[in-house]
Design an enzyme around this catalytic site. Structure first.
Site, mmCIF file in Angstrom:
data_model
loop_
_atom_site.group_PDB
_atom_site.id
_atom_site.type_symbol
_atom_site.label_atom_id
_atom_site.label_comp_id
_atom_site.label_asym_id
_atom_site.label_seq_id
_atom_site.Cartn_x
_atom_site.Cartn_y
_atom_site.Cartn_z
ATOM 1 C CE LYS A 14 -5.049 -0.562 -4.454
ATOM 2 N NZ LYS A 14 -4.989 -0.749 -3.003
ATOM 3 C CE LYS A 74 -9.907 1.120 -3.173
ATOM 4 N NZ LYS A 74 -9.104 1.180 -1.959
ATOM 5 C CD GLU A 165 -6.768 -7.556 6.828
ATOM 6 O OE1 GLU A 165 -5.805 -6.768 6.759
ATOM 7 O OE2 GLU A 165 -6.677 -8.705 7.260
#
Ligand SMILES: Cc1cc2nc3c(=O)[nH]c(=O)nc-3n(C[C@H](O)[C@H](O)[C@H](O)COP(=O)(O)O)c2cc1C
Length: 217
Positions: A14, A74, A165
């Site tokens: 993360k 990220k 996603e």
């Protein structure tokens, strides 16, 4: 290392350490894995965009705004981000390309093998195109196999990864000019090394128990 150890210790990163880069040799190894990922009838209905520069990652991050902003850092802090794309159609030229490559690679030692392969592959493509009417979904399923290959490969090489996603497909497709080239983005993978501030690295892995997901007959 045992495969089960890799499966238990890999995790979705993360927060990446922005100072650390994955060595080029390791990236090349992972890209070779991606390219050799299996696909139904060897259809290879994909393309992979590799963002390994600050400019490239900033372009990918253009798809990470609004409701997807939680994924932005990220992509920006990772060493590399790979955009896994699926084709938006399977033109005859793509099928011929694969067939010619297979011939060059020596896959047709018998006289009728090439024609047989052409017919067999087209049969499957047309099954999904006309009968099941799920050609796009079928191509994306193949692309997800590449995702699994990449995630496990990265973990095996000690590279941390984040599958994503959560991004704006339309914006990213526009930014990378994918649709005019016959592709659309499906899923992203950020690669790099975890930051010591990554809360997720300290959480235990959680999966349903074996007796829930496995049956033996
Ligand atoms: C196809 C796919 C899409 C995902 N999308 C995101 C995402 O957009 N952002 C994120 O932080 N994690 C995302 N994840 C991570 C999952 O939440 C994570 O894999 C799951 O909770 C299992 O945890 P683990 O990967 O740490 O074992 C995604 C995972 C997969 C396989």
């Amino acid at each position: 290392m045992k495969l089960s150890t890799i499966a238990r210790t890999r995790y979705t990163t993360k927060a990446f350490d922005p100072e650390r880069r994955v060595p080029q040799e390791t990236i090349d190894d992972l890209l070779t894995m991606l390219r050799h990922s299996p696909s139904s009838v060897n259809s290879q209905p994909w393309h992979f965009v590799v963002a390994g520069t600050p400019e490239g990652k900033a372009r990918v991050a253009k798809g990470l705004h609004g409701g997807f902003a939680y994924n932005e850092r990220k992509a920006l802090d990772a060493s590399h981000v790979i955009v896994l794309c699926a084709r938006t159609g399977i033109p005859d030229a793509h099928l011929e390309n694969i067939l010619e490559q297979e011939e060059r690679d020596g896959r047709f030692p018998l006289p009728d093998a090439k024609a047989g392969q052409r017919k067999g592959r087209l049969g499957y493509v047309n099954l999904h195109r006309y009968d099941q009417k799920d050609l796009q979904h079928w191509m994306e399923k193949q692309t997800y196999l590449a995702l699994g290959t990449l995630l496990f490969g990265a973990a095996t090489l000690g590279v941390d990864a984040t599958p994503m996603e959560g991004f704006d497909f339309r914006l990213l497709d526009e930014e990378l000019g994918l649709r005019e080239k016959g592709f659309t983005s499906v899923v992203l993978v950020a690669l790099g090394y975890r930051s010591d501030k990554d809360f997720n690295a300290k959480l235990p892995k959680s999966r349903l128990p074996a007796q829930t997901v496995l049956s033996f007959i």
